[in-house]
Each structure stands twice: as C-alpha cells, then as structure tokens.
Design a protein around this motif. Structure first.
Motif, short mmCIF file in Angstrom:
data_model
loop_
_atom_site.label_atom_id
_atom_site.label_comp_id
_atom_site.label_asym_id
_atom_site.label_seq_id
_atom_site.Cartn_x
_atom_site.Cartn_y
_atom_site.Cartn_z
N LEU A 149 5.45 27.28 16.09
CA LEU A 149 4.41 27.11 16.96
C LEU A 149 3.18 27.91 15.80
CD1 LEU A 149 6.36 29.87 18.80
CD2 LEU A 149 6.23 27.61 18.88
N PRO A 150 1.74 26.86 16.19
CA PRO A 150 0.93 27.92 15.80
C PRO A 150 0.27 29.53 16.00
CG PRO A 150 0.24 26.92 18.21
CD PRO A 150 1.83 26.23 18.26
N VAL A 160 6.94 16.53 28.47
CA VAL A 160 7.15 15.60 27.16
C VAL A 160 6.24 14.22 28.01
CG1 VAL A 160 8.64 14.15 25.84
CG2 VAL A 160 8.77 17.19 25.84
N ASP A 161 7.43 14.37 29.26
CA ASP A 161 6.72 13.00 29.81
C ASP A 161 5.17 12.52 30.57
OD1 ASP A 161 9.37 12.46 30.09
OD2 ASP A 161 9.80 11.81 32.03
N ALA A 162 4.93 13.88 30.69
CA ALA A 162 2.82 13.60 30.79
C ALA A 162 2.62 13.65 29.45
CB ALA A 162 3.17 15.70 31.48
N LEU A 163 3.23 14.07 28.32
CA LEU A 163 2.19 13.55 27.25
C LEU A 163 2.42 12.07 27.29
CD1 LEU A 163 3.57 16.92 25.47
CD2 LEU A 163 1.15 15.28 25.75
N ARG A 164 3.37 11.97 27.00
CA ARG A 164 3.59 10.40 27.04
C ARG A 164 3.29 9.81 28.06
NH1 ARG A 164 10.40 11.33 25.36
NH2 ARG A 164 9.89 11.46 23.20
N ALA A 165 2.90 9.90 29.19
CA ALA A 165 2.08 9.13 30.30
C ALA A 165 0.76 9.28 29.87
CB ALA A 165 2.57 9.55 32.02
N SER A 220 -6.30 16.89 26.04
CA SER A 220 -6.89 17.65 27.50
C SER A 220 -5.50 18.16 27.52
CB SER A 220 -5.99 15.96 28.47
OG SER A 220 -7.69 16.05 29.01
N PHE A 221 -4.65 17.73 26.86
CA PHE A 221 -3.00 18.79 26.82
C PHE A 221 -3.28 19.55 26.74
CE2 PHE A 221 1.54 20.61 25.89
CZ PHE A 221 1.67 19.77 27.80
N THR A 222 -3.38 20.08 25.30
CA THR A 222 -3.89 21.52 24.65
C THR A 222 -5.05 22.86 25.30
OG1 THR A 222 -5.01 20.46 23.23
CG2 THR A 222 -3.01 20.22 22.28
N ILE A 255 2.07 23.76 23.36
CA ILE A 255 1.18 23.58 22.34
C ILE A 255 1.94 22.61 21.57
CG2 ILE A 255 -0.58 23.73 20.86
CD1 ILE A 255 -1.44 25.38 23.09
N ALA A 256 3.08 23.31 20.44
CA ALA A 256 3.30 22.49 19.33
C ALA A 256 4.57 21.88 19.99
CB ALA A 256 4.71 23.74 19.21
N ILE A 257 4.81 21.64 21.02
CA ILE A 257 6.01 20.57 21.64
C ILE A 257 4.94 19.22 21.95
CG2 ILE A 257 7.02 19.42 24.47
CD1 ILE A 257 8.22 22.44 24.19
N ALA A 258 4.17 19.56 22.45
CA ALA A 258 2.66 18.31 22.60
C ALA A 258 2.72 17.46 21.31
CB ALA A 258 1.19 18.82 22.97
N HIS A 259 1.99 18.50 19.99
CA HIS A 259 1.47 18.04 18.77
C HIS A 259 2.96 17.25 18.31
CE1 HIS A 259 -2.24 19.55 17.89
NE2 HIS A 259 -1.69 20.22 18.42
N ARG A 260 4.52 17.44 18.49
CA ARG A 260 5.73 16.91 18.32
C ARG A 260 5.78 15.96 18.55
NH1 ARG A 260 10.55 19.23 16.92
NH2 ARG A 260 9.06 20.83 15.20
N VAL A 261 5.31 15.54 19.62
CA VAL A 261 5.71 14.02 20.65
C VAL A 261 4.30 13.48 20.24
CG1 VAL A 261 5.74 13.17 23.21
CG2 VAL A 261 6.81 14.94 22.74
N LEU A 262 3.33 13.93 19.97
CA LEU A 262 1.86 12.31 20.02
C LEU A 262 1.35 12.92 18.42
CD1 LEU A 262 0.12 12.94 23.96
CD2 LEU A 262 2.06 11.50 23.07
N ASP A 263 1.40 13.60 17.90
CA ASP A 263 0.87 13.61 16.05
C ASP A 263 1.42 12.22 15.66
OD1 ASP A 263 -1.10 15.62 16.52
OD2 ASP A 263 0.40 17.21 15.51
#
Length: 410
Positions: A39-40, A355-360, A366-368, A402-410
């Motif tokens: 986590l940040p 996760v689905d929203a980030l991938r879509a 924008s998510f963060t 936020i941590a999940i978003a970075h895990r999925v898209l970084d």
C-alpha cells in the motif's frame, strides 16, 4: 429427536452447504494477480490538510455510528429478552393480523427514538463538513418513510413465518426456508421499481458524449444495456457515486447527477468513465443476482438455526404478536454477527469490478485521481483499523484500490 428438530438440522445443513458452495463458485477469490499488496503511504496520496480533515470527520462519524449500533442492539435485546417487550405488545388491541403489524411498528418506533439522537448528530456532522445538503424536514421525512417501508416488509416476513409455523406444524422449518428464500429473490427483483422511486426521481442519461462512451464500454464488455439512468442524489448529498440494482428485466445502471455534472476537463471525464466501467463490471458478472442467490442460501441456513432454537420449546408460542420483540432481537443480533461474512464477500466482488474497470478503460491516472477525489469528498478513513475494515468494510480501502490499480496496469 423430534421431527421439527430433525427438519431444522436438515434445513440448516442444506442452507449452509449451499451458501459455501455458491460463495466458492461465484465469488472471485483472486481478483487481481500477484501476492500481497504494497500500500502507498497515505501522505503520498493526500495532503496533510486533507488527511487532517478526513480523519477528523471519519473518527467522529465512526464513533456516532458504532454508538448508535450498540444502543439499537441494547434496546432490541431489552425488549426481546425481558418481559418488557411482551408487556408492550400485550397492550396492543385489534385483530391478530393488525396486532402483528402494530407490534412490529411499536418495537421499530422504540428503536428509532432511541437511536434518533445519533442520527441527528451524524446529519449535523455531515452538514457541517459539507457532505450533505439535505434540509432537516426532508431528512426526517426520509427517515420516517424508511421506517414505514421497514415495518411493512418486516411484518410481511413475520406473517409468512407465523403461517408456516401454524400450518406446517412439525415441518414448518422446511416450508419457511423455501418461502424466505423466495422472498429474498423477489425482494431484490422488485426493489428498483417498487422501493427506490419512493425516495428518488430517475431520468434517462441525456444523449451526448458521455452516454455514447458508456454504451461503447458496455458493448466492449458484453453488457446488454437498454438504458442508463440518472438519480437526483444532489438534493441530499455531495458525494459522487453510481450503482447497479435489480436483475433481469429490473436491472438498472444508475449514475448520481453529481457524478454526471462533475465533468470538468479530460481527467474528470476519465474518472466518470472509471466509475461507469466499475458499475458495468457488476452488471457483466450479474453481481446483484449472485448476491441475491447467496443471500437466499444464507437465509435458509438462518431459518434452520431459528428452527433449532424454537424446537426446544412450544413453537405455537412463538407464532404470536407477543413473540415479535424476541424474534426481532434475534434477527438484529444475527445481522450484526453476519456482517464480517457479508462484507468479506462484498470486498472481493468490488475488487473484481475495479480490476475489470481498469482493464476496460486502461486509464490508471484517471482511476487513481478518482480514488483521491472519492476519499476527499466522502472524508473516509484511508487506513482504518484492520478489525474495523474486516467487520464493517464493504469495499477495499482507498489505499488498497490504488495499490490494486498499479498492480493491474503498471
């Protein structure tokens, strides 16, 4: 072992097994790749002033809410497990059916009055921090309407239970389990068209860029979407939100008008699309229907457990208006004890939707920014205590998302 007790055991086991199997099958237990999240630091996400304000509000709101919960449980237990509740109901006059409704109303009213100071304190706090813009008259009206809806639905459920006990005799737990499961499904199905319009007005999302992009995301995700609705949430709250409700022909994707009106520039527009993509993910996986089915299985197990408790005494005694305070106290305790399970399942489903929203959208920035904005607007605690999040948290925390978003898209 008498027939009722054996039937209750069967109902309890069937409901519990169905709940576990459905949860194992339908809930996403590993919604994102990799191991534990890193986590940040909250100070890297929010400014010192933002954190001070968030912690000040969330700490006070948490104290008020938890105190209200304790008082409501204490009142329910006093009325339900002492002679006081029976004496209160015994004073009610009228036909049997009317007394059932009056008994539910009396117990509900006492609980509402006991917790009203906490509700007033919380609304004052929300007004002071700018989270609510609802006038006091409207707030009281909503509260009374909510109590009326609760009295009606609870009375219908208890009348159904009493009918099963009186007519089913020794087999009543099986009859009641089937009926309660059906009521859970029907209630979830009709809620968007029967209950929600009592509190809000809904309009179709106007034609334009946002509507076109919402439909495009739905098309990419394979979600059949006849329409998107906008609810007049701004007359009550300043928060940004959206939700999916109902299933089948009553399924609705609903956006807060605050959210629709918040678009200012490309980043804000991307944040709105992130919210929409999250809700479309719920629709894609039929999460409302999944929750309804799992909830119905849990209700069956609950009926079996209730049958076991009542099987040790004369059951006809509990199919009377005088037993309502005790039954409502049992239901209140059970609902609180079930919170960790319900919220634990909810967090997994909400994580998958993120996760689905980030991938879509593929839009990490924008998510963060959205999570930052949601945290600041709702003044939520970015790092609640672990036990509190486990028991009461229906969504991942801001830092977890936020941590999940970075895990999925970084």
């Amino acid at each position: 072992m008498n027939v009722t007790r054996r039937t209750s055991w069967v109902v309890l086991v069937v409901g519990a097994v169905a709940f576990v199997v459905l949860a194992w099958w339908l809930i996403p237990w590993h919604p994102y790749p990799g191991g534990p999240l890193h986590l940040p630091d909250a100070r890297d996400v929010f400014t010192a002033e933002e954190l001070k304000r968030m912690l000040a509000y969330s700490g006070t709101a948490r104290w008020i809410s938890r105190s209200s919960l304790v008082v409501s449980l204490a009142v329910a237990c006093v009325l339900g497990f002492t002679p006081l509740g029976r004496r209160l109901v015994a004073r009610l006059r009228g036909p049997w059916l009317v007394r059932v409704v009056l008994a539910v109303a009396a117990v509900t009213f006492v609980g509402w009055v006991a917790t009203l100071p906490f509700g007033v304190a919380l609304h004052r706090l929300q007004l002071r921090y700018g989270l609510s813009r609802q006038a006091w008259a409207s707030w009281v009206g909503d509260s009374l309407l909510n109590q009326a809806v609760g009295i009606l639905t609870t009375s219908l459920a208890l009348l159904a239970l009493f009918a099963c006990i009186r007519l089913g005799r020794r087999w009543w737990p099986a009859l009641a389990a089937g009926l309660v499961a059906a009521l859970v499904v029907v209630g979830s199905f009709v809620y968007p068209v029967a209950i929600e319009p009592l509190f809000n007005d809904f309009e179709p999302l106007p034609h334009g860029q946002l509507r076109s992009e919402v439909m495009a995301i739905a098309d990419r995700e394979g979600v059949r979407l006849d329409d998107v609705l906008v609810v007049d949430a701004s007359r009550r709250t300043t928060s940004l939100n959206a939700y999916v409700t109902g299933f089948g022909s009553t399924r609705r994707v609903v956006l807060y008008d605050n959210l629709v009106d918040s678009q200012r520039g490309a980043v804000a527009h991307g944040a709105v699309l992130s919210v929409v993509a999250h809700e479309l993910a719920h629709a894609k996986h039929d999460d409302v229907l999944v929750g309804t089915v799992i909830g119905a299985a849990g209700a069956v197990a609950g009926v079996g457990l209730l049958g076991l408790v009542l099987s040790y005494r004369r059951q006809d005694r509990y199919a009377t208006p005088e037993a309502i305070p005790m039954l409502l106290a049992v239901f209140a305790l059970a609902s609180v004890l079930a919170m960790p399970v319900e919220n634990g399942l909810s967090r997994q489903v909400e994580t998958r939707a993120d996760v689905d929203a980030l991938r879509a959208t593929g839009d990490l920035e924008s998510f963060t920014r959205l999570q930052h904005s949601l945290g600041v607007r709702s003044l939520s605690d970015p790092s609640p205590q672990a036990w509190s999040q486990w028991w009461f948290g229906s969504h991942p925390t801001t830092l977890q998302r936020i941590a999940i978003a970075h895990r999925v898209l970084d």
